[in-house]
Write an enzyme that holds these catalytic residues in place. Structure first.
Site, mmCIF file in Angstrom:
data_model
loop_
_atom_site.group_PDB
_atom_site.id
_atom_site.type_symbol
_atom_site.label_atom_id
_atom_site.label_comp_id
_atom_site.label_asym_id
_atom_site.label_seq_id
_atom_site.Cartn_x
_atom_site.Cartn_y
_atom_site.Cartn_z
ATOM 1 N N TYR A 143 -27.468 8.865 5.315
ATOM 2 C CA TYR A 143 -27.584 7.773 5.913
ATOM 3 C C TYR A 143 -26.701 7.525 7.273
ATOM 4 C CZ TYR A 143 -23.984 6.237 2.837
ATOM 5 O OH TYR A 143 -22.568 5.785 2.192
ATOM 6 N N ARG A 152 -16.294 3.950 5.920
ATOM 7 C CA ARG A 152 -15.175 2.819 5.353
ATOM 8 C C ARG A 152 -13.876 2.915 6.015
ATOM 9 N NH1 ARG A 152 -10.550 4.300 2.412
ATOM 10 N NH2 ARG A 152 -10.043 3.058 0.441
ATOM 11 N N ASP A 187 -11.786 -1.177 -7.906
ATOM 12 C CA ASP A 187 -11.886 -0.184 -8.844
ATOM 13 C C ASP A 187 -10.806 -0.160 -9.994
ATOM 14 O OD1 ASP A 187 -13.823 0.905 -7.277
ATOM 15 O OD2 ASP A 187 -13.023 2.711 -6.669
ATOM 16 N N GLU A 209 1.019 -1.234 0.071
ATOM 17 C CA GLU A 209 -0.034 0.038 0.178
ATOM 18 C C GLU A 209 0.922 1.415 -0.157
ATOM 19 O OE1 GLU A 209 -3.150 1.225 -0.108
ATOM 20 O OE2 GLU A 209 -2.464 3.237 0.313
ATOM 21 N N GLN A 210 0.518 2.305 -0.879
ATOM 22 C CA GLN A 210 1.479 3.418 -1.095
ATOM 23 C C GLN A 210 1.266 4.072 0.276
ATOM 24 O OE1 GLN A 210 -0.069 5.561 -4.281
ATOM 25 N NE2 GLN A 210 -2.095 6.317 -3.469
HETATM 26 P P1 FAD Z 1 -9.602 2.137 -3.389
HETATM 27 O O1 FAD Z 1 -10.533 2.207 -2.511
HETATM 28 O O2 FAD Z 1 -9.541 3.277 -4.376
HETATM 29 O O3 FAD Z 1 -8.346 1.512 -2.926
HETATM 30 C C1 FAD Z 1 -6.840 1.634 -3.684
HETATM 31 C C2 FAD Z 1 -5.650 1.482 -2.622
HETATM 32 O O4 FAD Z 1 -4.720 1.480 -3.437
HETATM 33 C C3 FAD Z 1 -5.719 2.629 -1.861
HETATM 34 O O5 FAD Z 1 -5.472 2.475 -0.595
HETATM 35 C C4 FAD Z 1 -4.683 3.570 -2.423
HETATM 36 O O6 FAD Z 1 -3.743 4.393 -1.746
HETATM 37 C C5 FAD Z 1 -3.689 2.319 -3.032
HETATM 38 N N1 FAD Z 1 -3.056 2.612 -4.349
HETATM 39 C C6 FAD Z 1 -3.130 3.477 -5.268
HETATM 40 N N2 FAD Z 1 -2.024 3.597 -6.017
HETATM 41 C C7 FAD Z 1 -1.079 2.624 -5.687
HETATM 42 C C8 FAD Z 1 0.150 2.309 -6.010
HETATM 43 N N3 FAD Z 1 0.730 2.702 -7.163
HETATM 44 N N4 FAD Z 1 1.207 1.497 -5.201
HETATM 45 C C9 FAD Z 1 0.623 0.976 -4.088
HETATM 46 N N5 FAD Z 1 -0.670 1.364 -3.644
HETATM 47 C C10 FAD Z 1 -1.489 2.358 -4.435
HETATM 48 N N6 FAD Z 1 -16.187 5.233 -1.383
HETATM 49 C C11 FAD Z 1 -17.198 5.659 -0.609
HETATM 50 O O7 FAD Z 1 -18.627 5.186 -1.150
HETATM 51 N N7 FAD Z 1 -17.557 6.643 0.245
HETATM 52 C C12 FAD Z 1 -16.354 7.060 0.895
HETATM 53 O O8 FAD Z 1 -16.081 7.796 1.902
HETATM 54 C C13 FAD Z 1 -14.847 6.529 0.200
HETATM 55 N N8 FAD Z 1 -13.614 7.091 0.764
HETATM 56 C C14 FAD Z 1 -12.528 6.736 0.196
HETATM 57 C C15 FAD Z 1 -11.340 7.265 0.705
HETATM 58 C C16 FAD Z 1 -10.163 6.796 0.148
HETATM 59 C C17 FAD Z 1 -8.919 7.506 0.541
HETATM 60 C C18 FAD Z 1 -10.136 5.954 -1.149
HETATM 61 C C19 FAD Z 1 -9.002 5.529 -1.870
HETATM 62 C C20 FAD Z 1 -11.376 5.336 -1.606
HETATM 63 C C21 FAD Z 1 -12.694 5.805 -1.018
HETATM 64 N N9 FAD Z 1 -13.757 5.292 -1.374
HETATM 65 C C22 FAD Z 1 -14.965 5.638 -0.675
HETATM 66 C C23 FAD Z 1 -13.908 4.431 -2.488
HETATM 67 C C24 FAD Z 1 -14.217 2.963 -2.203
HETATM 68 O O9 FAD Z 1 -13.260 2.667 -1.370
HETATM 69 C C25 FAD Z 1 -13.979 2.223 -3.550
HETATM 70 O O10 FAD Z 1 -14.691 2.576 -4.646
HETATM 71 C C26 FAD Z 1 -14.097 0.777 -3.077
HETATM 72 O O11 FAD Z 1 -14.113 0.389 -2.003
HETATM 73 C C27 FAD Z 1 -13.396 -0.241 -4.022
HETATM 74 O O12 FAD Z 1 -11.980 -0.235 -3.397
HETATM 75 P P2 FAD Z 1 -10.718 -0.496 -3.994
HETATM 76 O O13 FAD Z 1 -9.891 -1.286 -3.135
HETATM 77 O O14 FAD Z 1 -10.893 -1.110 -5.470
HETATM 78 O O15 FAD Z 1 -10.173 0.908 -4.353
#
Ligand code: FAD
Length: 398
Positions: free
Chosen positions: A213, A107, A292, A36-37
């Site tokens: 909510y 979250r 995502d 994680e970054q």
């Molecule tokens: P994400 O939740 O976007 O997580 C991606 C992770 O990868 C992050 O922790 C990021 O720091 C890390 N990352 C990115 N690039 C790199 C790299 N090059 N090297 C290492 N690590 C990397 N959704 C809501 O509905 N409500 C919210 O309040 C909300 N808040 C959020 C806050 C943050 C900081 C983030 C990142 C996302 C948020 N989301 C929120 C989005 C939601 O979490 C996501 O859409 C969903 O949970 C899918 O998650 P994911 O793990 O695929 O992606």
């Protein structure tokens, strides 16, 4: 019998998707390391909805009690008119029945319970992945701090701006022409809401909608207000600050409760809404995508986190069957199993957003017949275990 060599899997990104994937891989007996970054798994974000499809998976992975301790029990979904606040529609949700609606959580609290469930030696923070390459046997990751990691397979769970996705694709996030203000309000400031403090309530209006909510066991209200963009501001960030006075101006002709909720906010975040078009492929050799990074979607069906949770479990089930020789083929299997569903969710989510921003003449006609649960049943009924069993019969695999 020759013993299979255990797989070593690198997960890039420690959001809900990456943490869930690491946990699910750990639970099926595989070895995963997460990079994680951010310097730590910090308290970022606000409310997030978990449909029954996601709740069942968290329970299956042994997190039922932890989830119960953070979720807010909600009893219904209410639609109101933007200007006079009149009730348009009130749908019940049984607070104790996980199969009948959405469980809202904070979250950051969900991230904490996932983080606590994973062996900490596998979690590496401060690791920004800069690039990756692969050959027929391994994936090679390079991080900003100069470290290098070799793995048998890699999973890009690095969000909408994914470096892993960008290694194999050139598409860009797409602006939805909407921005959202977000905020959290201590529940004791909102006593005027009465029973509606325990519901999803949405005020629908022309070009805007305002949604509240409860999260954090009902102690905090999550506020999300969707508005058209003003000027050229387009920042896709979960950490961009907004001004409460700008939010108040957006809704200054709206129902008194909307205005009182805004007055109760100390601060707000602003977030330009982007998604991505569905991809032709997620998997290239020993590298695949998840959450995502694979299928960024708008928030209008409350499925961003849920789809990444489904991906995580099914990736783990697929790789449980793999060895170093067959891992690329099993990643193809995972993609074939998941992509049709996530593509449909991405596409239907785009149109779902348009249902709430209605001209005055349409609000009662459309709102009265709107059923959140009827619209969501195909999302909520997905049984990941069943989907895996079926896929084994219909999708080619080693
Ligand atoms: P994400 O939740 O976007 O997580 C991606 C992770 O990868 C992050 O922790 C990021 O720091 C890390 N990352 C990115 N690039 C790199 C790299 N090059 N090297 C290492 N690590 C990397 N959704 C809501 O509905 N409500 C919210 O309040 C909300 N808040 C959020 C806050 C943050 C900081 C983030 C990142 C996302 C948020 N989301 C929120 C989005 C939601 O979490 C996501 O859409 C969903 O949970 C899918 O998650 P994911 O793990 O695929 O992606």
């Amino acid at each position: 019998m020759i013993k299979k060599k255990p797989l070593n899997i690198a997960v890039i990104g420690g959001g809900i998707g990456g943490l869930m994937a690491t946990l699910a891989l750990q639970q099926v007996g595989l070895h995963a390391e997460l990079y994680e970054q951010a310097p730590q798994f910090s308290e970022v974000g606000a409310g997030i909805g978990l449909g029954p499809n996601a709740v069942r998976i968290l329970q299956r992975l042994g997190l039922g009690k932890q989830l119960d301790a953070i979720r807010a029990p909600v009893t219904g979904f209410v639609l109101r008119h933007w200007h006079d606040g009149k009730l348009i529609n009130d749908q019940q949700q049984n607070a104790e029945n996980e199969y009948a609606g959405v469980w809202p959580v904070h979250r950051a609290e969900l991230i904490t319970i996932l983080h606590e469930a994973i062996s900490h030696e596998q979690l590496h923070t401060g690791k920004h992945c800069q690039s990756l390459t692969q050959d027929n046997e391994h994936v090679y990751l390079t991080f900003e701090d100069g470290t290098q990691v070799t793995a048998d397979a890699a999973v890009g769970a690095d969000g909408i701006h994914s470096v892993v996705r960008n290694t194999y694709h050139t598409d860009q996030p797409i602006f939805s022409n909407q921005i959202a203000y977000r905020g959290l309000v201590p529940m004791e400031r909102l006593t005027f809401l009465g029973d509606e403090a325990h519901k999803f309530t949405m005020w629908m209006g022309p070009q805007r909608h305002f949604l509240i909510y409860p999260v954090s066991r009902g102690t905090v209200m999550n506020v999300v207000a969707f508005v058209p963009p003003e000027g050229n501001w387009r920042v896709e960030s979960w950490a961009a600050h907004g001004e409460v006075k700008d939010l108040a101006k957006e809704f200054d002709t709206w129902a008194p409760h909307v205005q009182k909720i805004i007055q109760a906010m100390d601060d707000t975040m602003r977030w330009a809404l982007y998604d991505r078009d569905p991809l032709d492929f997620w998997t290239q050799g020993r590298v695949t995508l998840l959450g995502d990074a694979a299928h960024a979607m708008l928030p209008h069906q409350g499925q961003g986190a849920g789809q990444s949770i489904e991906d995580a479990l099914l990736l783990a089930y697929s790789l449980r069957e793999a060895d170093t020789e067959t891992v690329a083929a099993w990643l193809q299997f995972y993609e074939a199993l998941r992509k049709p569903r996530t593509t449909r969710v991405q596409e239907t989510t785009r149109s779902a957003g348009k249902l709430y921003d209605l001209p005055d003449s349409e609000i009662y006609r459309r709102g009265e017949h709107f059923s959140f649960s009827n619209r969501s049943i195909w999302l909520w009924n997905y049984d990941a275990d069943q989907a895996f069993k079926q896929a084994k019969q219909t999708i080619a695999h080693p």
